[in-house]
Write an enzyme that holds these catalytic residues in place. Structure first.
Site, PDB file in Angstrom:
ATOM      1  N   GLU A 225       0.939  -1.128   0.226  1.00 51.46           N
ATOM      2  CA  GLU A 225      -0.370   0.036  -0.036  1.00 51.46           C
ATOM      3  C   GLU A 225       0.679   1.250  -0.149  1.00 51.46           C
ATOM      4  OE1 GLU A 225      -3.243  -0.111   3.339  1.00 51.46           O
ATOM      5  OE2 GLU A 225      -2.876   2.218   2.902  1.00 51.46           O
TER       6      GLU A 225
ATOM      7  N   LYS B  88     -11.548  -2.369   5.692  1.00 49.68           N
ATOM      8  CA  LYS B  88      -9.859  -1.533   6.856  1.00 49.68           C
ATOM      9  C   LYS B  88     -10.259  -1.653   8.555  1.00 49.68           C
ATOM     10  CE  LYS B  88      -6.639   1.547   6.932  1.00 49.68           C
ATOM     11  NZ  LYS B  88      -6.117   2.408   6.526  1.00 49.68           N
TER      12      LYS B  88
ATOM     13  N   ARG C 135       0.114  10.258  -0.272  1.00 48.40           N
ATOM     14  CA  ARG C 135       0.291  11.576   1.346  1.00 48.40           C
ATOM     15  C   ARG C 135       1.042  12.054   0.869  1.00 48.40           C
ATOM     16  NH1 ARG C 135       0.163   8.112   6.832  1.00 48.40           N
ATOM     17  NH2 ARG C 135      -1.859   6.814   6.109  1.00 48.40           N
TER      18      ARG C 135
ATOM     19  N   THR D 115      -4.644   5.940   1.789  1.00 49.09           N
ATOM     20  CA  THR D 115      -5.230   6.891   1.746  1.00 49.09           C
ATOM     21  C   THR D 115      -5.763   7.563   1.138  1.00 49.09           C
ATOM     22  OG1 THR D 115      -3.163   7.522   2.694  1.00 49.09           O
ATOM     23  CG2 THR D 115      -4.261   8.855   3.082  1.00 49.09           C
TER      24      THR D 115
HETATM   25  C1  3PG Z   1      -1.348   5.153   8.636  1.00 52.99           C
HETATM   26  O1  3PG Z   1      -2.538   5.446   8.857  1.00 52.99           O
HETATM   27  O2  3PG Z   1      -0.567   5.633   8.839  1.00 52.99           O
HETATM   28  C2  3PG Z   1      -1.439   3.079   8.348  1.00 52.99           C
HETATM   29  O3  3PG Z   1      -2.503   3.045   9.410  1.00 52.99           O
HETATM   30  C3  3PG Z   1      -0.562   2.768   9.030  1.00 52.99           C
HETATM   31  O4  3PG Z   1      -0.457   2.615  10.957  1.00 52.99           O
HETATM   32  P1  3PG Z   1       1.035   2.637  11.771  1.00 52.99           P
HETATM   33  O5  3PG Z   1       2.088   3.546  11.163  1.00 52.99           O
HETATM   34  O6  3PG Z   1       0.437   2.746  13.313  1.00 52.99           O
HETATM   35  O7  3PG Z   1       0.973   0.956  11.605  1.00 52.99           O
END
Ligand code: 3PG
Length: 213
Positions: A44, A132, A48, A72
């Site tokens: 993934e 999710k 961002r 995202t």
């Molecule tokens: C995020 O939004 O960055 C992801 O859900 C990953 O979360 P994490 O950094 O707690 O693994």
């Protein structure tokens, strides 16, 4: 077309989906190759950063064995951009009518986020069987997700947010968990240093995770 059937083998391919934030698109291919080599093919790449779509494009085109995903994804425009970049799945922290309408028009499967029974039910109503669970830790963690299993049969989750090497086996032990997502397998300092060996090792450790149950 059953998008659940398309998404299922992608998420079931390994216990962990690495969640990546890529600042420099030139790191995407060696990073993804290290993850695939370590046993984590579903990746993934979060939208961002300015480099994210180029990173998705490069991984989709150049990394054999990878399932390039875009994360995202917040709205219809981003969903279309992800698909045009070659993403084979998209991930969203939540869901909105506009995003879901765009996903219904797209062949690319979406993994939408839910954190409550009502949110999950709304998505099930629109045909989603894989969600999710976000943000997994702050929303209630393993106990919360376990409590959703009996009233919501037929839905499986990919918990993400606060998942670690330490707690992943407990999540993976739940009957309603298909995989977990996490950023720990690709630390920023390792990406910046180009330490693909370390990332491959972290991926191998993650791909060997089994449920604690
Ligand atoms: C995020 O939004 O960055 C992801 O859900 C990953 O979360 P994490 O950094 O707690 O693994």
């Amino acid at each position: 077309m059953d998008r659940n059937a398309v998404l299922e083998p992608v998420l079931a391919a390994a216990p962990v989906v690495p969640v990546l934030t890529i600042e420099d698109a030139s790191t995407a291919v060696p990073l993804a190759r290290a993850l695939v080599k370590g046993g984590l093919p579903a990746i993934e790449i979060t939208l961002r950063t300015a480099a994210a779509l180029d990173a998705v494009k490069a991984v989709a085109a150049e990394v054999e064995g990878a399932f390039a995903g875009a994360g995202t994804v917040l709205d219809a425009a981003q969903l279309r951009q992800a698909e045009a970049a070659g993403a084979v799945f998209a991930v969203s922290p939540g869901a909105s009518p506009g995003l879901l309408d765009a996903a219904a028009d797209s062949a690319m499967p979406l993994l939408p986020g839910a954190a409550t029974a009502s949110e999950a039910m709304a998505l099930m109503e629109r045909g989603y069987e894989i969600l999710k669970f976000f943000p997994a830790g702050p929303a209630g963690g393993i106990a919360y997700l376990k409590a959703l299993a009996a009233p919501l049969p037929g839905v499986r989750f990919c918990p993400t947010g606060g998942v670690s090497l330490q707690n992943a086996p407990d999540y993976l032990g739940l009957a309603n968990v298909i995989c977990v997502g996490g950023s720990w397998v690709a630390p920023q300092d390792a990406i910046t240093a180009g330490d693909w060996q370390r990332i491959e090792e972290l991926a191998r450790q993650a791909s060997g995770l089994r449920s604690a149950a």
